[in-house]
Motif scaffolding. Structure first.
Motif, PDB file in Angstrom:
ATOM      1  N   ARG A 128       0.840  -1.200   0.000  1.00 56.46           N
ATOM      2  CA  ARG A 128       0.000   0.000   0.000  1.00 56.46           C
ATOM      3  C   ARG A 128       0.873   1.248   0.000  1.00 56.46           C
ATOM      4  NH1 ARG A 128      -3.363  -2.759   4.180  1.00 56.46           N
ATOM      5  NH2 ARG A 128      -2.455  -1.335   5.697  1.00 56.46           N
ATOM      6  N   TRP A 129       0.369   2.267  -0.682  1.00 55.32           N
ATOM      7  CA  TRP A 129       1.045   3.554  -0.751  1.00 55.32           C
ATOM      8  C   TRP A 129       0.077   4.666  -0.377  1.00 55.32           C
ATOM      9  CZ3 TRP A 129       1.722  -0.424  -4.093  1.00 55.32           C
ATOM     10  CH2 TRP A 129       3.036  -0.831  -4.362  1.00 55.32           C
ATOM     11  N   ALA A 130       0.543   5.613   0.426  1.00 57.72           N
ATOM     12  CA  ALA A 130      -0.217   6.830   0.698  1.00 57.72           C
ATOM     13  C   ALA A 130       0.038   7.785  -0.470  1.00 57.72           C
ATOM     14  CB  ALA A 130       0.251   7.452   2.010  1.00 57.72           C
ATOM     15  N   LEU A 131      -1.037   8.386  -0.985  1.00 57.61           N
ATOM     16  CA  LEU A 131      -0.922   9.336  -2.089  1.00 57.61           C
ATOM     17  C   LEU A 131      -1.452  10.690  -1.626  1.00 57.61           C
ATOM     18  CD1 LEU A 131      -2.168   7.060  -5.029  1.00 57.61           C
ATOM     19  CD2 LEU A 131       0.199   7.634  -4.418  1.00 57.61           C
ATOM     20  N   PRO A 132      -0.763  11.777  -1.973  1.00 52.28           N
ATOM     21  CA  PRO A 132      -1.124  13.099  -1.446  1.00 52.28           C
ATOM     22  C   PRO A 132      -2.561  13.539  -1.740  1.00 52.28           C
ATOM     23  CG  PRO A 132       0.995  13.200  -2.577  1.00 52.28           C
ATOM     24  CD  PRO A 132       0.449  11.825  -2.800  1.00 52.28           C
ATOM     25  N   TRP A 134      -5.249  11.869  -1.718  1.00 53.36           N
ATOM     26  CA  TRP A 134      -6.260  11.128  -0.971  1.00 53.36           C
ATOM     27  C   TRP A 134      -5.766  10.824   0.438  1.00 53.36           C
ATOM     28  CZ3 TRP A 134      -4.944   9.889  -6.078  1.00 53.36           C
ATOM     29  CH2 TRP A 134      -5.885  10.305  -7.018  1.00 53.36           C
ATOM     30  N   PRO A 135      -5.656  11.863   1.282  1.00 54.71           N
ATOM     31  CA  PRO A 135      -5.168  11.647   2.652  1.00 54.71           C
ATOM     32  C   PRO A 135      -6.127  10.745   3.429  1.00 54.71           C
ATOM     33  CG  PRO A 135      -6.019  13.884   2.387  1.00 54.71           C
ATOM     34  CD  PRO A 135      -6.018  13.258   1.024  1.00 54.71           C
ATOM     35  N   GLY A 136      -5.552   9.924   4.289  1.00 53.73           N
ATOM     36  CA  GLY A 136      -6.347   9.009   5.106  1.00 53.73           C
ATOM     37  C   GLY A 136      -6.681   7.706   4.406  1.00 53.73           C
ATOM     38  N   ARG A 143      -8.934   1.877   3.195  1.00 51.23           N
ATOM     39  CA  ARG A 143      -8.691   2.665   4.403  1.00 51.23           C
ATOM     40  C   ARG A 143      -7.771   1.834   5.293  1.00 51.23           C
ATOM     41  NH1 ARG A 143     -10.964   6.923   5.991  1.00 51.23           N
ATOM     42  NH2 ARG A 143     -12.795   6.648   4.663  1.00 51.23           N
ATOM     43  N   PRO A 144      -6.571   2.341   5.611  1.00 53.23           N
ATOM     44  CA  PRO A 144      -5.691   1.574   6.490  1.00 53.23           C
ATOM     45  C   PRO A 144      -6.371   1.339   7.832  1.00 53.23           C
ATOM     46  CG  PRO A 144      -4.648   3.636   5.795  1.00 53.23           C
ATOM     47  CD  PRO A 144      -6.033   3.622   5.235  1.00 53.23           C
ATOM     48  N   GLY A 145      -6.242   0.154   8.357  1.00 54.81           N
ATOM     49  CA  GLY A 145      -6.868  -0.174   9.630  1.00 54.81           C
ATOM     50  C   GLY A 145      -8.293  -0.674   9.487  1.00 54.81           C
ATOM     51  N   GLY A 146      -8.800  -0.743   8.258  1.00 54.79           N
ATOM     52  CA  GLY A 146     -10.147  -1.266   8.041  1.00 54.79           C
ATOM     53  C   GLY A 146     -11.176  -0.173   7.842  1.00 54.79           C
ATOM     54  N   GLU A 147     -12.389  -0.616   7.552  1.00 47.95           N
ATOM     55  CA  GLU A 147     -13.454   0.325   7.213  1.00 47.95           C
ATOM     56  C   GLU A 147     -13.839   1.208   8.389  1.00 47.95           C
ATOM     57  OE1 GLU A 147     -15.441  -3.220   8.922  1.00 47.95           O
ATOM     58  OE2 GLU A 147     -14.102  -3.115   7.222  1.00 47.95           O
ATOM     59  N   THR A 148     -14.507   2.299   8.063  1.00 54.01           N
ATOM     60  CA  THR A 148     -15.033   3.214   9.064  1.00 54.01           C
ATOM     61  C   THR A 148     -16.548   3.291   8.897  1.00 54.01           C
ATOM     62  OG1 THR A 148     -14.737   5.402  10.050  1.00 54.01           O
ATOM     63  CG2 THR A 148     -14.813   5.320   7.674  1.00 54.01           C
ATOM     64  N   TRP A 175     -14.689  11.003  -2.977  1.00 54.63           N
ATOM     65  CA  TRP A 175     -13.288  10.822  -2.638  1.00 54.63           C
ATOM     66  C   TRP A 175     -13.053  10.734  -1.139  1.00 54.63           C
ATOM     67  CZ3 TRP A 175      -9.541  13.827  -6.344  1.00 54.63           C
ATOM     68  CH2 TRP A 175      -9.850  13.531  -7.663  1.00 54.63           C
ATOM     69  N   SER A 176     -14.094  10.514  -0.342  1.00 55.72           N
ATOM     70  CA  SER A 176     -13.925  10.476   1.103  1.00 55.72           C
ATOM     71  C   SER A 176     -13.934   9.070   1.678  1.00 55.72           C
ATOM     72  CB  SER A 176     -15.033  11.286   1.778  1.00 55.72           C
ATOM     73  OG  SER A 176     -16.288  10.643   1.587  1.00 55.72           O
TER      74      SER A 176
END
Length: 182
Positions: free
Chosen positions: A85-89, A91-93, A113-118, A128-129
């Motif tokens: 997985r990569w964080a991309l600027p 799409w924060p979070g 979503r890292p850590g699983g769904e919210t 995009w959220s």
């Protein structure tokens, strides 16, 4: 054209404009990018994907995006797959996840979503959220289904007596429609 994180984001946005051109246009403005730059990034991405001289799978993503922020394994049935997985600027979070099979070929890539769904409310459904797993877990009886084009996905669910279809590109929420009648 040099290809890195910015160009990768633009290549992803090229497909996102299928469902949400206004959001893509806003993002281009935020990035100081043009539609021509978006098209050029998409063209370069497509050429790389089909070139015999460019590494494939996770190797190509690592080359373009750098080391992943997360690496691990995920069992799927009797197979163990590699996850990166990569964080991309833009799409924060959220993180862009690639799932590779035992042969290291990428089987799927999309936002997670890292850590699983919210947990979401209906009002939380803004472009995009959120990702497929967020919507699928937040609305009882939600059903995931394929979208109408490559890299599109959908989640059908009911809210207040109305059937809806949440539409995604690369697993990233784009828009909400009333569900089609069967």
């Amino acid at each position: 054209m040099e290809f890195g994180i910015r160009q990768f984001e633009l290549a992803l946005m090229h497909r996102m404009r299928d469902l949400n051109p206004g959001r893509v246009e806003d993002a281009l403005g935020d990035m100081g990018a043009s539609w021509a730059e978006l098209r050029a990034a998409h063209t370069t991405w497509t050429k790389m994907a089909h070139s015999s001289r460019v590494p494939k799978g996770l190797s190509m993503l690592r080359r373009l995006l750098g080391p992943p922020s997360h690496r691990g394994e995920r069992p799927i049935g009797s197979l163990t797959c590699e996850v990166a997985r990569w964080a991309l600027p833009s799409w924060p979070g959220l993180e862009f996840e690639a799932l590779a099979g035992p042969d290291r070929a990428v089987w799927n890539y999309w936002f997670v979503r890292p850590g699983g769904e919210t947990a979401l409310t209906f009002a939380d459904l803004t472009p995009w959220s959120c990702v497929v797993a967020d919507v699928a877990a937040s609305f009882p009886g939600a059903v995931q289904c394929e979208g109408a084009a490559p890299h599109h996905w959908a989640v059908d669910f009911a809210h207040d007596g109305t059937d809806y279809r949440a539409r995604f590109v690369y697993g990233l929420y784009q828009c909400l429609d009333k569900a089609p009648a069967d």
